[in-house]
Design an enzyme around this catalytic site. Structure first.
Site, short mmCIF file in Angstrom:
data_model
loop_
_atom_site.label_atom_id
_atom_site.label_comp_id
_atom_site.label_asym_id
_atom_site.label_seq_id
_atom_site.Cartn_x
_atom_site.Cartn_y
_atom_site.Cartn_z
N TYR A 58 -1.85 3.34 -0.33
CA TYR A 58 -2.03 2.74 -1.68
C TYR A 58 -1.77 1.26 -1.63
O TYR A 58 -1.27 0.63 -0.69
CB TYR A 58 -1.02 3.35 -2.66
CG TYR A 58 -1.16 4.49 -3.06
CD1 TYR A 58 -1.83 4.89 -4.36
CD2 TYR A 58 -0.65 5.55 -2.44
CE1 TYR A 58 -2.02 5.97 -4.73
CE2 TYR A 58 -0.93 6.89 -2.79
CZ TYR A 58 -1.41 7.26 -4.14
OH TYR A 58 -1.77 8.43 -4.77
N ASP A 118 -1.67 9.08 -10.99
CA ASP A 118 -1.17 9.22 -12.23
C ASP A 118 -2.26 8.48 -13.33
O ASP A 118 -3.27 8.18 -12.90
CB ASP A 118 0.05 8.20 -12.36
CG ASP A 118 1.27 8.64 -11.68
OD1 ASP A 118 1.16 9.90 -11.25
OD2 ASP A 118 2.15 7.86 -11.32
#
Length: 269
Positions: free
Chosen positions: A111, A53
């Site tokens: 992540y 993102d």
């Protein structure tokens, strides 16, 4: 045509995410611009292992480059880095099999999210500063609910590329280092904004504003509630893209240690 694997790190603060856009500055867009200058007139294809993102960083994003060239991988790396902005860096270029696909061949991805318990002048773009006291042990307890195969519809925005909202979370790991709370999430794949919403819900649990029953409800019945808790992109890093099964994970350490000018020691009571 030859195919190469690119290992890339980037600070995503200035970018509208990975995927090339017509009117936005993106990581993929900058890579393609640089490659077009190097391989003039050749058809170029650069595909990433997944999209990040806007504002999200990467310690090691993987992409494949397809182009007709006689240049050696080390020369390609050097030429790309000469043309890329300072906040995008090619770590390695290597020859790949003609069928290697950065996205489709990935087995899992990880992540790391960094929450800071103190305000920082230098690390703001790499952490989420939370003023409130957080119950670390309760966050860990709630985090365990996300492990396994679940429908994460409540934790993602709709995306035309996502055929299913089900995903396998292999593990969620937590660690306290000084004033940082580190969260590593390993999964088969991730939906749009999914990691940030998981972290946001964990933070609310740490504040004791959500409990285990709330989280179980979000996983079992679609709810728009988690969208309100979406964590900012600043603290999120794509850590690794894994292409081998039974990968042995290293100890979870602060990403901030990569930036030697920023230290997060224990505050004085």
């Amino acid at each position: 045509m030859g195919r190469f694997r690119l290992d890339i790190e980037y600070a995503g603060t200035r970018y509208s995410g990975w995927q090339k856009q017509k009117n936005g500055r993106t990581i993929q867009g900058k890579l393609i611009e640089a490659a077009e200058k190097i391989f003039k007139g050749e058809r170029i294809d650069i595909q990433g292992s997944g999209r990040t993102d806007a504002g999200v960083h990467a310690l090691n994003q993987v992409a494949h480059l397809e182009v007709k060239t006689m240049l050696a991988p080390e020369i390609i790396k050097m030429k790309l880095n000469d043309l890329l902005p300072a906040d995008i860096n090619i770590l390695e270029v290597s020859k790949a099999g003609k069928n290697f696909h950065a996205r489709h061949d990935a087995v899992s991805r990880s992540y790391i999210y960094q929450i800071s318990r103190r305000r920082t002048a230098f690390g703001k773009q790499f952490v989420w500063w939370i003023k409130d006291e957080l119950d670390f042990e309760y966050m860990k307890r709630v985090g365990g609910l996300f492990e396994g195969m679940h429908d994460f519809a409540s934790f993602a925005d709709k995306d035309s590329e996502d055929k299913s909202t089900k995903a396998l979370i292999e593990s969620i790991q937590f660690k306290e280092v000084g004033e940082l709370i580190l969260i590593r999430i390993v999964g088969s794949h991730f939906l749009w904004k999914m990691v940030r919403r998981i972290v946001g819900v964990l933070a609310e649990a740490g504040r004791h504003k959500l409990n285990e029953n709330d989280v179980e409800s979000y996983l079992n019945v679609f709810s728009r509630e988690p969208a309100k808790y979406t964590a900012p992109p600043s603290g999120l890093f794509l850590e690794k893209v894994i292409y081998e099964k039974n990968y042995q994970w290293e100890e979870l350490e602060p990403v901030i240690n990569l930036i030697p000018t920023i230290k997060f020691g224990r505050r004085e009571k």
